[in-house]
Design an enzyme around this catalytic site. Structure first.
Site, PDB file in Angstrom:
ATOM      1  N   ASP A   1     -41.836 -20.477  27.706  1.00 24.94           N
ATOM      2  CA  ASP A   1     -40.712 -20.169  27.261  1.00 24.94           C
ATOM      3  C   ASP A   1     -40.587 -19.979  26.189  1.00 24.94           C
ATOM      4  O   ASP A   1     -41.163 -20.052  25.474  1.00 24.94           O
ATOM      5  CB  ASP A   1     -39.659 -20.685  27.318  1.00 24.94           C
ATOM      6  CG  ASP A   1     -38.144 -20.507  27.216  1.00 24.94           C
ATOM      7  OD1 ASP A   1     -38.382 -19.472  26.496  1.00 24.94           O
ATOM      8  OD2 ASP A   1     -37.507 -21.000  27.656  1.00 24.94           O
TER       9      ASP A   1
ATOM     10  N   ARG B   1     -30.244  -8.387  21.297  1.00 20.81           N
ATOM     11  CA  ARG B   1     -29.845  -9.318  22.031  1.00 20.81           C
ATOM     12  C   ARG B   1     -29.917  -9.708  23.137  1.00 20.81           C
ATOM     13  O   ARG B   1     -29.654  -8.065  24.146  1.00 20.81           O
ATOM     14  CB  ARG B   1     -27.908  -9.808  21.690  1.00 20.81           C
ATOM     15  CG  ARG B   1     -28.466 -11.054  22.479  1.00 20.81           C
ATOM     16  CD  ARG B   1     -26.918 -11.631  21.442  1.00 20.81           C
ATOM     17  NE  ARG B   1     -27.394 -11.931  20.027  1.00 20.81           N
ATOM     18  CZ  ARG B   1     -27.571 -13.235  19.842  1.00 20.81           C
ATOM     19  NH1 ARG B   1     -27.916 -14.055  21.302  1.00 20.81           N
ATOM     20  NH2 ARG B   1     -28.264 -13.523  18.167  1.00 20.81           N
TER      21      ARG B   1
ATOM     22  N   LYS C   1     -34.872 -12.745  19.202  1.00 18.70           N
ATOM     23  CA  LYS C   1     -35.294 -13.861  18.010  1.00 18.70           C
ATOM     24  C   LYS C   1     -36.718 -12.943  16.637  1.00 18.70           C
ATOM     25  O   LYS C   1     -36.375 -12.213  16.206  1.00 18.70           O
ATOM     26  CB  LYS C   1     -36.087 -14.899  17.973  1.00 18.70           C
ATOM     27  CG  LYS C   1     -34.566 -15.441  19.550  1.00 18.70           C
ATOM     28  CD  LYS C   1     -34.998 -17.338  19.668  1.00 18.70           C
ATOM     29  CE  LYS C   1     -33.896 -17.535  20.106  1.00 18.70           C
ATOM     30  NZ  LYS C   1     -33.676 -17.156  22.128  1.00 18.70           N
TER      31      LYS C   1
ATOM     32  N   GLU D   1     -28.720   0.312  38.497  1.00 16.42           N
ATOM     33  CA  GLU D   1     -28.949  -0.695  39.357  1.00 16.42           C
ATOM     34  C   GLU D   1     -30.302  -0.816  40.532  1.00 16.42           C
ATOM     35  O   GLU D   1     -30.408   0.017  41.241  1.00 16.42           O
ATOM     36  CB  GLU D   1     -27.971  -1.169  40.310  1.00 16.42           C
ATOM     37  CG  GLU D   1     -26.585  -2.316  39.409  1.00 16.42           C
ATOM     38  CD  GLU D   1     -25.322  -2.077  40.928  1.00 16.42           C
ATOM     39  OE1 GLU D   1     -25.199  -0.671  40.729  1.00 16.42           O
ATOM     40  OE2 GLU D   1     -24.900  -2.781  40.797  1.00 16.42           O
TER      41      GLU D   1
ATOM     42  N   THR E   1     -37.333 -13.732  24.399  1.00 14.44           N
ATOM     43  CA  THR E   1     -35.987 -13.090  24.381  1.00 14.44           C
ATOM     44  C   THR E   1     -36.068 -11.926  23.214  1.00 14.44           C
ATOM     45  O   THR E   1     -37.918 -11.898  22.536  1.00 14.44           O
ATOM     46  CB  THR E   1     -35.252 -14.205  23.521  1.00 14.44           C
ATOM     47  OG1 THR E   1     -35.770 -14.841  22.391  1.00 14.44           O
ATOM     48  CG2 THR E   1     -34.556 -14.513  23.892  1.00 14.44           C
TER      49      THR E   1
ATOM     50  N   TYR F   1     -24.958   3.108  35.177  1.00 14.75           N
ATOM     51  CA  TYR F   1     -24.846   2.242  35.550  1.00 14.75           C
ATOM     52  C   TYR F   1     -26.629   2.838  36.783  1.00 14.75           C
ATOM     53  O   TYR F   1     -26.560   3.522  37.348  1.00 14.75           O
ATOM     54  CB  TYR F   1     -24.208   2.442  36.869  1.00 14.75           C
ATOM     55  CG  TYR F   1     -23.056   0.805  36.634  1.00 14.75           C
ATOM     56  CD1 TYR F   1     -24.036  -0.638  36.746  1.00 14.75           C
ATOM     57  CD2 TYR F   1     -21.332   0.533  36.968  1.00 14.75           C
ATOM     58  CE1 TYR F   1     -22.914  -1.228  37.018  1.00 14.75           C
ATOM     59  CE2 TYR F   1     -21.226  -0.383  36.798  1.00 14.75           C
ATOM     60  CZ  TYR F   1     -22.033  -1.442  36.786  1.00 14.75           C
ATOM     61  OH  TYR F   1     -20.940  -2.450  36.780  1.00 14.75           O
TER      62      TYR F   1
HETATM   63  N1  DSN Z   1     -29.607 -21.144  21.074  1.00 11.94           N
HETATM   64  C1  DSN Z   1     -31.339 -20.531  20.677  1.00 11.94           C
HETATM   65  C2  DSN Z   1     -31.427 -21.248  19.418  1.00 11.94           C
HETATM   66  O1  DSN Z   1     -31.005 -21.716  18.510  1.00 11.94           O
HETATM   67  O2  DSN Z   1     -32.475 -21.861  19.619  1.00 11.94           O
HETATM   68  C3  DSN Z   1     -32.313 -21.004  22.093  1.00 11.94           C
HETATM   69  O3  DSN Z   1     -31.269 -20.313  23.367  1.00 11.94           O
END
Ligand code: DSN
Length: 421
Positions: free
Chosen positions: A207, A242, A236, A63, A233, A61
């Site tokens: 974003d 993730r 990707k 925080e 993110t 933990y």
């Molecule tokens: N689920 C993602 C996508 O496939 O673009 C976005 O959050």
């Protein structure tokens, strides 16, 4: 990935202790190893990333932030977070990075929380034109708690209509403008968005969940010099675990940090933070730029080859890792195409095209992305074959067994996680 074999966590131990869960993990490896993954938002994390994810750092933990935690015993995990922050700052040239968001959606929630009050007006891309759930869907906090005005793409070019964005901004005086998308294949003009935001005194949130890897690899221009806040993110294009992150200016850092914790989240997932550090370290290597270049090149070849098969690339092509294909000429809906491809071992998703006459459960399009296949080492030759397999799967359901066999051969020839466990 640099064709490094991955032997997984200790499957022998897991099989002994929990054969049911071990079976799930092995079946998923089989699914990946036998199929072609074209989901634009997915990738294959490296063995080093997976090792950090499977570590004892999950127990702690922590925080708060390094050096300022609410629990003792954080001096070791602090080092993981400092490494992640330092590497992400170097990777993106950002003044400040928060690496704790559990996902891109919570990163966006934190950005809203840092900059806005409920009821404020936000200008963001319409979902059917490529925006994300957190850009104003009524089903999401963004559409429920904020007054979201949407912009879209032009009917003729299918490109963002910057004149429309400016007109809407002048008319609605948003407190924040969001740029960035989930199914927009083209480069985004961050400077134009900055100009519009300045004109109306709005915050600019970029974003870049989908394009952070291409940004880091130098294939697409960076949003960092233009946006007040940049959310991203890590799983990707960045090939990491993730999770999400937020970058911002030095001045906004305290607001962003307080919004991530304690406003939106509780304890950070320190094993994921460590895995993010690993992924940023991998992306800092010169070979990552070459990977990003191949991702975009593969997307171009795939889009062109699908076009030769009678599917129309929305906006005429792609500058990024994904293409959005209009299937109306084929007479097959996006939903049916998705199902037929899945039966043939090709995983891709149905997607609305701009001004789609079909509802989102049906759609007229599919979205295809190349991060996974590029990580597997596939190139132009394989993209042309993948396009022909997609076209056969979509058009000839009777050929599914033959298509499936070839998909399996192709996937096995480019396997990155071993199957014999
Ligand atoms: N689920 C993602 C996508 O496939 O673009 C976005 O959050």
């Amino acid at each position: 990935m640099d064709a490094e074999p991955y032997y997984g966590p200790d499957f022998g131990l897991l099989r002994g202790r929990d054969p049911e869960v071990a079976r799930v993990l092995v079946d998923e490896l089989d699914r990946l190893g036998d199929g072609v993954q074209l989901i634009a938002s997915e990738n294959f994390a490296s063995p080093a990333v997976l090792a950090a994810l499977g570590s004892t750092l999950t127990n702690k933990y922590a925080e708060g932030y390094p050096g300022r935690r609410y629990y003792p015993g954080c001096e070791v995990v602090d080092r993981a977070e400092r490494l992640a922050v330092d590497r992400a700052r170097r990777l993106f040239g950002a003044q400040h990075v928060n690496v704790q968001p559990y996902s891109g959606a919570t990163a966006n929630l934190a950005a809203y929380a840092a900059l806005l009050q409920p009821g404020d007006t936000v200008l963001a891309m319409a979902l059917p034109h490529g925006g994300h759930l957190t850009h104003g869907s009524r089903l999401n906090f963004s559409g429920r708690w904020f007054d979201v005005v949407s912009y879209g793409v032009r009917r003729d070019t299918e490109l963002i209509d910057y004149d429309e964005v400016r007109e809407l901004a002048l008319r609605h005086q948003p407190k924040m403008i969001i740029c960035g998308a989930t199914s927009y294949p083209r480069e985004i003009d961050f400077a134009a968005f900055r100009g519009i935001a300045d004109e109306v005194g709005a915050w600019l949130l970029a974003d870049v969940a989908h394009t952070a890897g291409l940004m880091a690899g130098g294939v697409l221009p960076s949003a960092v010099p233009y946006a007040d806040v940049v959310t991203f993110t890590t799983h990707k294009g960045l090939r990491g675990p993730r999770g999400g992150g937020v970058m911002c200016t030095r001045e906004l850092a305290p607001r962003i940090d307080r919004a991530v914790f304690p406003f939106v989240q509780g304890g950070p997932l320190m094993h994921v933070v460590a895995a993010k550090a690993v992924a940023f370290g991998e992306a800092l290597r010169p070979s990552f730029g070459e990977y990003a270049r191949r991702v975009a090149e593969n997307a171009r070849v795939l889009a062109d080859a699908l076009a030769a098969e009678g599917m129309r690339p929305v906006s005429g092509g792609t500058d990024s890792h994904l293409a959005l294909m209009d299937l109306r000429e084929t007479g097959v809906s996006g939903a049916v195409a998705e199902r037929r491809c899945a039966a043939a071992g090709i995983t891709l998703n149905r997607n609305m095209i701009p001004y789609d006459p079909e509802p989102s459960a049906v759609t007229s399009g599919i979205r295809v992305g190349t991060p996974c296949v590029t990580t597997q080492g596939m190139g132009a030759e394989q993209m042309k074959e993948v396009a022909s397999l997609v076209a056969r799967a979509v058009r000839e359901p009777g050929a599914v067994t033959r298509v499936r066999r070839r998909v399996r051969e192709l996937a096995r020839a480019h396997q990155i996680y071993p199957r014999e466990l």
